[in-house]
Design an enzyme around this catalytic site. Structure first.
Site, PDB file in Angstrom:
ATOM      1  N   CYS A  18       0.857  -1.174   0.000  1.00  0.00           N
ATOM      2  CA  CYS A  18       0.000   0.000   0.000  1.00  0.00           C
ATOM      3  C   CYS A  18       0.893   1.224   0.000  1.00  0.00           C
ATOM      4  CB  CYS A  18      -0.865   0.026   1.254  1.00  0.00           C
ATOM      5  SG  CYS A  18      -1.921  -1.429   1.448  1.00  0.00           S
ATOM      6  N   GLY A  45      -1.329   1.344  -4.813  1.00  0.00           N
ATOM      7  CA  GLY A  45      -2.630   0.833  -4.413  1.00  0.00           C
ATOM      8  C   GLY A  45      -3.757   1.504  -5.162  1.00  0.00           C
ATOM      9  N   ASN A 119       1.336   0.000   5.617  1.00  0.00           N
ATOM     10  CA  ASN A 119       1.852  -0.724   4.465  1.00  0.00           C
ATOM     11  C   ASN A 119       2.682  -1.879   4.998  1.00  0.00           C
ATOM     12  OD1 ASN A 119       4.510  -0.079   2.079  1.00  0.00           O
ATOM     13  ND2 ASN A 119       2.888  -1.584   1.988  1.00  0.00           N
ATOM     14  N   GLY A 120       2.292  -3.096   4.644  1.00  0.00           N
ATOM     15  CA  GLY A 120       3.048  -4.252   5.101  1.00  0.00           C
ATOM     16  C   GLY A 120       2.118  -5.350   5.564  1.00  0.00           C
ATOM     17  N   TYR A 262      10.472  -3.880  -8.870  1.00  0.00           N
ATOM     18  CA  TYR A 262       9.174  -3.716  -9.529  1.00  0.00           C
ATOM     19  C   TYR A 262       8.277  -2.626  -8.936  1.00  0.00           C
ATOM     20  CZ  TYR A 262       4.440  -4.625 -11.091  1.00  0.00           C
ATOM     21  OH  TYR A 262       3.182  -4.467 -11.592  1.00  0.00           O
TER      22      TYR A 262
END
Ligand code: AMP
Length: 493
Positions: A18, A45, A119-120, A262
């Protein structure tokens, strides 16, 4: 975030990457800068977007499904008053299109209000959830972000902010970059291994915390530095400065190498490295490890671009007679092929998304460069397409090692059975995608491009060994899993 079932090996629930952001400004409303910075983080996201602000008296929030541009109207932005706030964009994952998981997550409790963007992915969320549920906490979502919020809210009843965060960090295990707002105080926390990125930026009239520095650039700010693994950063309410507390010290970090390969924007600086330059270096290393002289070398857009430019540059330096060409055109209006639910749809979507320029490949030997192969759908389709367009030979070069295992740390990858490289040799894969040759980059070459040692990276998806204690999976280091002491246990100074 997890789907609440925790990151067990047989869990096929979503793990998510995210984007998080937080700002504290002198006088200006925080909502618009947050909105712009979420736009800059949109690639992290696309499922939902949300902003929570605080005006010194109360919280205001707007969280909606969809892209940033669709989630907020002008009136929504204006209703988000206050000079402090945090925001979130959430990654889409099959089967989890539920607004209850959209963020920032908010909770009000006796000593104030909390908002949290994550995020995670925690690997021990279930244990903490069960324990807190036993103590009477009612959960409204099945995400692990709510687990962090409840744990922190509970600790804040007994501790000051810094000690409460430290206590929560001592209980949660896994990957987390968080922006948090406690009343109108904005903070950023990065897990002790620094798995997901988080950085600090200075604006004309305040400070910003963001997943990637591209968000700071968008606001014409200056990148100050990365938040350190295990660090808590507290922004001053008046936007004049920030305080830093190194709450947990770990000998090694576990930065996700795939952010560089990426996920992150090429124009972001993560852990002191410009992602674009890392990708070019990965491409250069790819040439040095397995370069092949063909008539043309071309990137798979957009992900392969920087790799191919580094690869072609190194080839040229070595005197190879290879022309660099943008021979594959991308239809930018087609969504990600990755999350299409069926293989048939994924194959159709690759064809919709990428179209070769026939004259650049017809009668030629061609090398195509991509950052990674996950299920093998893109590469299989591309090899076939290029051959149909008259390419004499098609060689694939991949700027990352084979992805052999799932990610439990916040990246939406395929499950183990879907990964083409799980249990197959490179020769098996070459045969499956019908390429004339196929080479991946070695793990050592990745470490070289990132200028990091193996011991400081999370390479779980390419090595099958994780830097965290994940049930049923091997670990590549000594991991100290926090003991869940019970919420009433005394805080550790
Ligand atoms: P696949 O077609 O399944 O082999 O996926 C490979 C393609 O998807 C490559 O072009 C990558 O750039 C891209 N890719 C790799 N990892 C992900 C991911 N986690 N989410 C979306 N796309 C990805």
């Amino acid at each position: 975030m997890t789907d609440g079932r925790g990151a067990t090996p047989d869990s096929d629930g979503p793990t998510e990457k995210c984007g998080v952001v937080g700002v504290a400004l002198d006088d200006r409303a925080a909502a618009r800068p947050l909105y712009y910075s979420l736009y800059a983080l949109q690639h992290r996201g696309q499922e939902s977007a949300g902003i929570v602000t605080h005006d010194g008296f109360q919280q205001h929030d707007h969280v909606e499904m969809g892209l940033v541009g669709d989630a907020f109207t002008q009136a929504d932005i204006e209703s988000l008053t206050g000079a402090a706030g945090i925001g979130h964009v959430r990654y889409p994952t099959a089967g989890s299109v539920d607004k209850s998981c959209a963020q920032p997550f908010t909770v009000s409790f006796k000593s104030g209000s909390l908002a949290l963007s994550h995020n995670g992915n925690l690997v021990n969320a279930d244990e903490i959830r069960d324990e807190l549920a036993g103590l009477g906490h009612a959960f409204t979502s099945d995400g692990d972000t709510e687990v962090i919020a409840h744990d922190l809210a509970r600790n804040l009843l007994e501790e000051d902010l810094v000690r409460a965060v430290k206590r929560t960090m001592g209980r949660i295990h896994g990957s987390y970059s968080l922006t948090i707002m406690h009343d109108d105080t904005v903070l950023g926390v990065r897990d002790p291994e620094g798995n997901r990125p988080l950085c600090i930026g200075e604006l004309d009239d305040g400070y910003i915390l963001a997943s990637e520095s591209a968000a700071i650039d968008t606001l014409d700010g200056d990148l100050v530095r990365d938040v350190k693994p295990g660090e808590l950063v507290v922004l001053h309410e008046d936007g004049s400065d920030f305080d830093s507390y190194q709450l947990v010290d770990q000998d090694n970090s576990a930065h996700c190498f795939f952010e560089h390969v990426y996920f992150a924007r090429p124009d972001s600086v993560i852990d002191d490295s410009l992602v674009y330059e890392v990708r070019r270096q990965l491409g250069r290393n790819l040439w040095h490890e397995s370069g092949i002289e063909t008539d043309v070398v071309m990137p798979v857009p957009d992900s392969g671009r920087a790799f191919a430019s580094g690869y072609a540059e190194a080839a040229d330096e070595d005197g190879a007679d290879t022309e660099f060409a943008e021979g594959l055109m991308k239809n930018r209006y087609v969504g990600r092929t990755f999350i299409m639910p069926t293989q048939d749809e994924r194959e159709r979507a690759v064809r919709l998304k990428l179209n070769p320029i026939k004259s650049t490949v017809e009668g030629k030997t061609v090398t195509i460069i991509d950052d990674s192969i996950v299920r093998g759908t893109t590469s299989t389709q591309l090899v076939e397409l290029l051959k149909d367009c008259g390419a004499e030979e098609v060689h694939m070069r991949i700027g990352a090692p084979p992805i052999v295992a799932p990610c439990y740390m916040g990246i939406d990858m395929a499950t183990r059975d879907e990964l083409i490289a799980a249990g197959q040799t490179t020769e098996d894969i070459r045969e499956a995608i019908a390429a004339d040759s196929l080479s991946y980059l070695s793990i050592d070459a990745v470490c070289d491009a990132l200028d990091a040692s193996r011991a400081d990276l999370c390479l779980g998806c390419v090595s099958g060994e994780y830097p965290y204690d994940i049930e049923g999976e091997p670990t590549d280091r000594e991991v100290a899993r926090p003991v869940i002491e019970g919420a009433d246990a005394p805080a550790d100074d």
